[in-house]
Design a protein around this motif. Structure first.
Motif, PDB file in Angstrom:
ATOM      1  N   ASN A   1       0.807  -1.223   0.000  1.00  0.00           N
ATOM      2  CA  ASN A   1       0.000   0.000   0.000  1.00  0.00           C
ATOM      3  C   ASN A   1       0.839   1.272   0.000  1.00  0.00           C
ATOM      4  OD1 ASN A   1      -2.605  -1.169  -0.106  1.00  0.00           O
ATOM      5  ND2 ASN A   1      -2.588  -1.538   2.090  1.00  0.00           N
ATOM      6  N   VAL A   2       1.977   1.197  -0.691  1.00  0.00           N
ATOM      7  CA  VAL A   2       2.827   2.370  -0.863  1.00  0.00           C
ATOM      8  C   VAL A   2       3.158   2.498  -2.348  1.00  0.00           C
ATOM      9  CG1 VAL A   2       3.802   2.228   1.459  1.00  0.00           C
ATOM     10  CG2 VAL A   2       4.936   1.040  -0.428  1.00  0.00           C
ATOM     11  N   PRO A   3       3.621   3.665  -2.799  1.00  0.00           N
ATOM     12  CA  PRO A   3       3.898   3.847  -4.225  1.00  0.00           C
ATOM     13  C   PRO A   3       4.846   2.787  -4.782  1.00  0.00           C
ATOM     14  CG  PRO A   3       3.898   5.957  -3.121  1.00  0.00           C
ATOM     15  CD  PRO A   3       3.778   4.927  -2.040  1.00  0.00           C
ATOM     16  N   GLY A   4       4.409   2.169  -5.874  1.00  0.00           N
ATOM     17  CA  GLY A   4       5.193   1.167  -6.555  1.00  0.00           C
ATOM     18  C   GLY A   4       4.994  -0.243  -6.067  1.00  0.00           C
ATOM     19  N   GLY A   5       4.285  -0.424  -4.953  1.00  0.00           N
ATOM     20  CA  GLY A   5       4.157  -1.735  -4.348  1.00  0.00           C
ATOM     21  C   GLY A   5       2.880  -2.457  -4.712  1.00  0.00           C
ATOM     22  N   ILE A   6       2.529  -3.421  -3.873  1.00  0.00           N
ATOM     23  CA  ILE A   6       1.276  -4.158  -4.062  1.00  0.00           C
ATOM     24  C   ILE A   6       0.189  -3.411  -3.294  1.00  0.00           C
ATOM     25  CG2 ILE A   6       1.446  -5.742  -2.081  1.00  0.00           C
ATOM     26  CD1 ILE A   6       0.466  -6.832  -5.637  1.00  0.00           C
ATOM     27  N   MET A   7      -0.899  -3.129  -3.977  1.00  0.00           N
ATOM     28  CA  MET A   7      -1.965  -2.321  -3.404  1.00  0.00           C
ATOM     29  C   MET A   7      -3.143  -3.204  -3.013  1.00  0.00           C
ATOM     30  SD  MET A   7      -0.433   0.515  -3.834  1.00  0.00           S
ATOM     31  CE  MET A   7      -1.674   1.745  -3.470  1.00  0.00           C
ATOM     32  N   SER A   8      -3.939  -2.720  -2.072  1.00  0.00           N
ATOM     33  CA  SER A   8      -5.130  -3.430  -1.637  1.00  0.00           C
ATOM     34  C   SER A   8      -6.350  -2.717  -2.198  1.00  0.00           C
ATOM     35  CB  SER A   8      -5.184  -3.469  -0.111  1.00  0.00           C
ATOM     36  OG  SER A   8      -5.981  -4.525   0.343  1.00  0.00           O
TER      37      SER A   8
END
Length: 849
Positions: A401-408
């Motif tokens: 849930n941060v820029p560039g990562g895996i989002m929910s």
């Protein structure tokens, strides 16, 4: 010459669960074209092949347009039901009389409400609850979502996961074709994926099938089916132990990595509060995890608390994954040790641990790497633990849930109302965020197991989100699970979903189950395999004839992540209903009214759709669907944004700020690296099954994942079978009512969609050539198939794509084409994930001429 009456109607597509915004050209009452609505951030004016072909579903000559009654007393896959057309009065009278028969035993009713192209999932579910029924199959697959949704709620806060393609620099897809051929917000992510690849994002696809995603990847890595966990654990070992690349600050402050664990595997807790303890390096003291004075939680070390020796959860994880060295897992996955180490090194370097990025004046952690997985990873005997190491790869580098990562997806929002994930038990993320005020069962903290009373024995799966895969298994031997005849299902109410082919495995077992039911009725678009077992069939309108407040559940539960605008649109008819058809919401109201449960159903719908004040559905009233949608839009968006506004403007948009888009930095909850609650639920379950004298596999109830083989892995090594069948998706078929569409059929016929994929070397060894007809035999079914010989599949795998294998006479276009993958799958406790109830979908097969 008479002038043509033309109009363009703004509405929503219904060819999958996303519900893209569309503009429909109607000339003299006939649909002549469907285009994407450029005002929508969902599809940005784009359309897929399924959406363009939707007009052919509307004009399908084999559609069900009037209520039908069965005249044959016999039921079966090859039995002619002897349909006769009847009036709506006769249909509803018959249905109501059957509900009255079981009014005092509502546990005998099974509802299959899965119809997520609109509102009817919630209408059918609310009807069932108002009647008192608790058996509702709110999903339509034997494995889809069974792991990813509960995992995501306790490790991300939302319904699903999704790479942040706006900022990611390194993306690994394993068991999914996200952004290329399937999954959420499909049209939207196609462009984002293309843009990300164009700007230099590296895409690595790990999959037995080198399909659409593999063709777009920088690197396709074939993997032996069912061994995803071994690869993930090996990657974790390299990152944590060989490279020592992990986000220490994130692990210490945002996860349970610092929680102290005793020799029995459980947390060591504060004796007064019961809170898990951590060691604070700032003052060399043991404190509760929620102590306001906690400054520097330790994620590593051995501690002696009185006479109890304690380890941090993170140390236990590092020690555990050390046994999965790449040399050891190469024999399991077939992925070379050097490849695992190289990918791990690239992933760790690209994670940019410690770096930040400023977006709209807000400084955020910057972790531009992600591992994304979905259906392919979770459909296994040990499905939960096959997936959890993949999620941990994101967690250990802090890319959640941060820029560039895996989002929910769908986890948080501020408009048109606020919803947000929250912490709960032990300071962990427990309450996921949803735009609708309905909780989705999470695997944390789970439920206390008990002797089963339900026909799906849900009580024996305390960490599962849903349990419908167990229904045919339990039906075969209910006494084994301590069930009496009172638990037997007698009546089924279903949506247009084709549950016989879509919801279960072993088709012969499913046939026995459906034949046992005294009365079945449901809505139908066409006479599919499920409808062949119906006693009463109710016609279901095309999405071009229908009203819905929700254009597609996926548009909001699995919406695009990042700073894409929030949006909403409704569905309105573009042509009139055929004379003998009705809107399904109005049919459900009439049945509920006749049974005296309409007020209770309205209370549930008011809650589900957040209808407040003057916009509530009131007892004693019956509503036309446009009235209900007007109430809903006004309740959500204000009185100046009622149905008429949406009919004219199509889409409402609202910008999402950085806090909504990237909730990870400010989420006041920890996420797990250690599943301590699995031990608790496993111990409780062990006591229950011991009392029942029930032989039950408890091997999955562990705090740290292991790779455990599927039955197919063992079967091909014993020589009993020689290949493992796996399923994959096509972008022009996925998630749609497309099998009976002639335009989609034409695409399938011109591609390899109806064929099975076999590796070139394997085909040569077996004497099989391109286009040969062969036998495909699993432990439960033997079918004919046509072969596509290719290098783009693992040599131990057989690829079966799409949703085919129809035999219903009511589907003449698709009848006899392709293979039904689910029908090949054994369905018993040896092929069920004992955590999630996912059906094992890597199935041992023989292929021969």
């Amino acid at each position: 010459m008479q002038k043509i009456q033309s109009e363009v109607v703004k509405t929503s597509c219904g060819q999958c669960y996303i519900g893209c915004a569309i503009e429909v050209q109607v000339d003299d009452g006939v649909v002549t074209n469907i285009s994407g609505n450029p005002d929508s951030p969902q599809n940005r004016g784009k359309m897929c092949a399924k959406g363009k072909a939707g007009v052919m579903n509307l004009y399908n000559p084999n559609r069900v347009k009037v209520p039908l009654k069965r005249t044959s007393s016999e039921k079966g896959m090859d039995v002619d039901p002897g349909w006769v057309e009847i009036s709506w009065d006769e249909a509803i009278d018959t249905i109501v009389s059957q509900f009255e028969r079981i009014r005092d035993t509502p546990q005998k009713l099974l509802i299959q409400p899965w119809e997520v192209m609109g509102d009817n999932l919630f209408w059918l579910s609310s009807f069932g609850s108002a009647f008192g029924a608790y058996l509702a199959s709110v999903v339509a697959s034997p494995d889809c979502g069974k792991v990813v949704h509960p995992v995501e709620y306790f490790s991300g806060g939302g319904f699903h996961q999704q790479p942040d393609l706006h900022h990611a620099n390194y993306c690994i897809l394993i068991g999914t074709q996200f952004g290329i051929a399937s999954r959420s917000s499909f049209n939207h992510h196609l462009l984002d994926m293309a843009n990300a690849r164009e700007r230099g994002m590296k895409l690595v696809v790990i999959d037995p099938v080198g399909g659409y995603a593999g063709s777009k990847a920088n690197e396709w890595v074939p993997i032996r089916p069912g061994t995803d966990a071994a690869w993930g654990l090996s990657m974790l070992h390299v990152l944590l132990n060989e490279l020592e690349v992990y986000d220490r600050a994130f692990l210490a402050n945002k996860t349970n990595a610092p929680y102290l664990v005793g020799p029995d595997g459980h947390y060591i807790r504060d004796p007064s509060s019961g809170a898990p303890l951590v060691f604070d390096l700032a003052d060399n003291a043991t404190k509760s995890h929620d102590d306001p004075g906690l400054k520097q939680p330790s994620i590593s070390g051995r501690y002696l608390l009185g006479e109890v020796r304690a380890r941090t959860a993170f140390d236990l994880l590092r020690e555990h994954v050390a046994k999965y060295r790449p040399e050891a897992t190469e024999a399991i996955t077939t992925i070379p040790a050097a490849t695992v180490r190289r990918i791990a090194r690239e992933f760790g370097q690209a994670a940019c641990i410690g770096q930040t990025i400023e977006i709209d004046g807000v400084e955020l952690p910057y972790r531009p790497v992600c591992v994304d997985w979905a259906k392919g990873a979770q459909g296994h005997k040990h499905g939960f633990h096959n997936c959890w190491p993949l999620k941990l790869l994101n967690i250990v580098v802090g890319s959640v849930n941060v820029p560039g990562g895996i989002m929910s997806t769908g986890a948080a929002g501020k408009y048109p109302h606020r919803w947000w994930p929250e912490s709960g038990t032990d300071g962990m993320l427990e309450h996921g965020g949803q735009i609708f005020p309905m909780g989705h069962p999470s695997s944390f903290p789970g439920r206390a197991p008990a002797r089963p009373l339900r026909a799906d024995i849900a009580e024996l799966f305390p960490l599962a989100p849903h349990y419908h895969t167990m229904l045919p298994i339990v039906f075969d031997d209910p006494s084994k699970f301590g069930l009496s005849g009172d638990a037997a299902i007698e009546m089924l109410m279903h949506s247009p979903n084709n549950s016989i082919l879509g919801n279960f495995g072993d088709i012969a077992q499913v046939e026995r189950f459906y034949k046992s039911l005294r009365f079945i009725f449901g809505f139908a678009v066409e006479i599919n395999e499920t409808t062949l077992f119906d006693d009463i069939v109710l016609p279901f309108p095309s999405y071009l004839e229908r009203w819905d407040f929700i254009p597609g559940v996926g548009a909001y539960y699995i919406a695009p992540c990042g700073q894409d605008d929030f949006h909403w649109q409704v569905r309105q008819p573009v042509v009139d209903l055929p004379p003998e058809m009705r809107q399904p919401q109005e049919v459900i109201q009439e049945i509920a009214d006749r049974l005296g449960i309409l007020p209770g159903m309205y209370r549930l719908l008011n809650h589900t759709f957040s209808l407040k004040g003057a916009h509530k559905l009131e007892a004693g009233e019956r509503y036309r669907v446009p009235e209900i949608i007007d109430k809903a839009t006004r309740s959500w968006f204000g009185d100046d944004r009622g149905l008429a506004w949406f009919q004219e403007h199509g889409v409402i948009r609202h910008p999402r700020d950085v806090e909504e888009a990237y909730i990870g930095a400010n989420l006041d909850a920890r996420i797990p690296v250690y599943l301590e609650h699995f031990l608790t639920r496993g111990e409780q379950l062990a006591a229950v099954v011991k009392e029942m004298k029930l032989d039950w596999d408890l091997s999955d109830y562990k705090a740290l994942s292991d790779w455990m083989p599927c039955p197919s892995f063992t079967a091909i090594r014993s020589g009993e079978y020689d290949l493992i069948a796996v399923h994959f998706k096509f972008p022009f078929v996925y998630g749609s009512y497309g099998a009976e569409n002639p335009w989609i059929d034409e695409i399938c016929g011109k591609t390899h969609a109806y064929k099975i994929l076999i590796n070139t070397a394997v085909a040569r060894k077996k004497g099989i050539e391109q286009g040969d007809s062969v036998w495909l035999e699993s432990p439960v079914r033997k079918v004919r198939a046509v072969v596509r010989v290719t290098e783009c599949i693992h040599p131990e795998a057989v690829g079966i794509g799409g949703h085919f294998g129809h035999w219903s006479p009511g589907m003449p276009i698709s009848r006899g084409k392709g293979v039904s993958f689910n029908a090949l799958c054994p369905s018993d406790l040896d092929h069920i994930d004992m955590i999630s109830t996912a059906l094992d979908q890597c199935v041992q097969v023989k292929v021969y001429k």
